[in-house]
Write a protein that holds these residues in place. Structure first.
Motif, mmCIF file in Angstrom:
data_model
loop_
_atom_site.group_PDB
_atom_site.id
_atom_site.type_symbol
_atom_site.label_atom_id
_atom_site.label_comp_id
_atom_site.label_asym_id
_atom_site.label_seq_id
_atom_site.Cartn_x
_atom_site.Cartn_y
_atom_site.Cartn_z
ATOM 1 N N GLN A 59 0.674 -1.258 0.157
ATOM 2 C CA GLN A 59 0.046 -0.109 0.169
ATOM 3 C C GLN A 59 0.875 1.285 -0.104
ATOM 4 O O GLN A 59 0.584 2.067 -0.701
ATOM 5 C CB GLN A 59 -0.997 0.066 1.170
ATOM 6 N N ILE A 62 2.719 2.306 -3.427
ATOM 7 C CA ILE A 62 1.935 2.772 -4.628
ATOM 8 C C ILE A 62 2.558 4.039 -4.802
ATOM 9 O O ILE A 62 2.537 4.698 -5.853
ATOM 10 C CB ILE A 62 0.355 3.170 -4.142
ATOM 11 N N SER A 237 -4.282 3.920 -5.655
ATOM 12 C CA SER A 237 -4.558 3.664 -4.336
ATOM 13 C C SER A 237 -5.761 3.031 -3.922
ATOM 14 O O SER A 237 -6.208 2.118 -3.230
ATOM 15 C CB SER A 237 -4.502 4.942 -3.296
ATOM 16 N N SER A 240 -5.580 -0.556 -5.147
ATOM 17 C CA SER A 240 -5.022 -1.419 -4.239
ATOM 18 C C SER A 240 -5.661 -1.698 -3.015
ATOM 19 O O SER A 240 -5.696 -3.092 -2.526
ATOM 20 C CB SER A 240 -3.748 -0.901 -3.930
#
Length: 259
Positions: A59, A62, A237, A240
């Motif tokens: 995360q 990204i 984001s 993900s």
């Protein structure tokens, strides 16, 4: 017919795509093997913790992907090599600052994460912050190679990282007592190997010490590139979060032994 076949064999487009396809396939194989292999070497609780820690890294990572897209955009839309160098170096410095901020946030929130996600130790979270910092020069040089269409070098770099993290994690699991720390250390050493390779391939044009070297740069152009990167970051984001939500929710609301 023979003439068409000859043209196909000589097509740079097809050659590059074939190299990239087989390279991506090799990377996918090693990435696929990672969790099945690790799951047989660690406890159920440790495996769930490894998944959660890597999800946090993915995360935060990204930011790195968005950074890479900006690097490619600069390469494809800048005619002068000196201007390209100055923009990427300035962007790299700003990304290093962002990564240091993320590292500091992880340090501050590590205790909260440890309680919420039922982690045994905050050390793996600290190592994730270090991994993000190491990824800054590695990401920029990997995407420089991609912007220059050097697909063979990109594929080799990807295989070095994918295979390296698997082999090193297995080795560290047998050496260290904390399996989660072992997995993140495997990532870090594999990333350093990746950085060594891509740094050698971009050559003297983008040396590692360039991050500390200030140069004149078009402030407006740099601001536009960073805005483009922010838009990419927000889009990635959202995607993900859809992929990792199940892992995060499981760690938050279920007992480690039941995962």
């Amino acid at each position: 017919m023979q003439e068409k076949l000859r043209r196909l064999r000589q097509s740079d487009f097809l050659k590059n795509n074939a190299v990239f396809f087989f390279g991506t396939l090799m990377i996918a194989v090693f990435n696929y093997l990672y969790y099945p292999v690790i799951s047989r070497l660690v406890s159920v609780s440790d495996f769930g913790e490894i998944q959660s820690t890597i999800s946090i890294f993915m995360q935060l990572g990204i930011v790195l992907t968005a950074f890479g897209y900006v690097v490619i955009n600069i390469i494809n839309n800048t005619s002068k090599k000196s201007e390209e160098y100055a923009l990427i170096s300035a962007l790299e410095r700003r990304m290093l600052i962002i990564s240091l901020v993320l590292f500091a946030l992880l340090m501050i929130l590590s205790v909260l994460f440890q309680d919420s996600f039922k982690f045994q130790s905050i050390v793996p979270l600290m190592l994730v912050g270090l991994l993000i910092i190491i990824n800054i020069p590695s990401t920029s040089r990997t995407y420089i190679l991609q912007g220059e269409r050097r697909f063979l070098d990109i594929s080799i770099a990807g295989v070095i990282f994918a295979a390296g993290k698997l082999v090193l994690t297995v080795g560290f699991i047998f050496i260290l007592t904390n399996d989660v720390t072992a997995s993140i250390l495997g990532y870090i050493i594999a990333q350093l190997a990746n950085l060594w390779y891509v740094s050698g391939k971009v050559g003297h044009e983008y040396p590692l010490h360039a991050i500390a070297k200030r140069s004149l740069v078009d402030g407006r152009r740099l601001s536009r590139e960073m805005l483009y990167g922010f838009v990419v970051f927000m889009a990635l984001s959202g995607l993900s979060l859809l992929y990792i939500t199940d892992t995060i929710v499981a760690r938050l609301f279920f007992d480690p032994e039941t995962l």
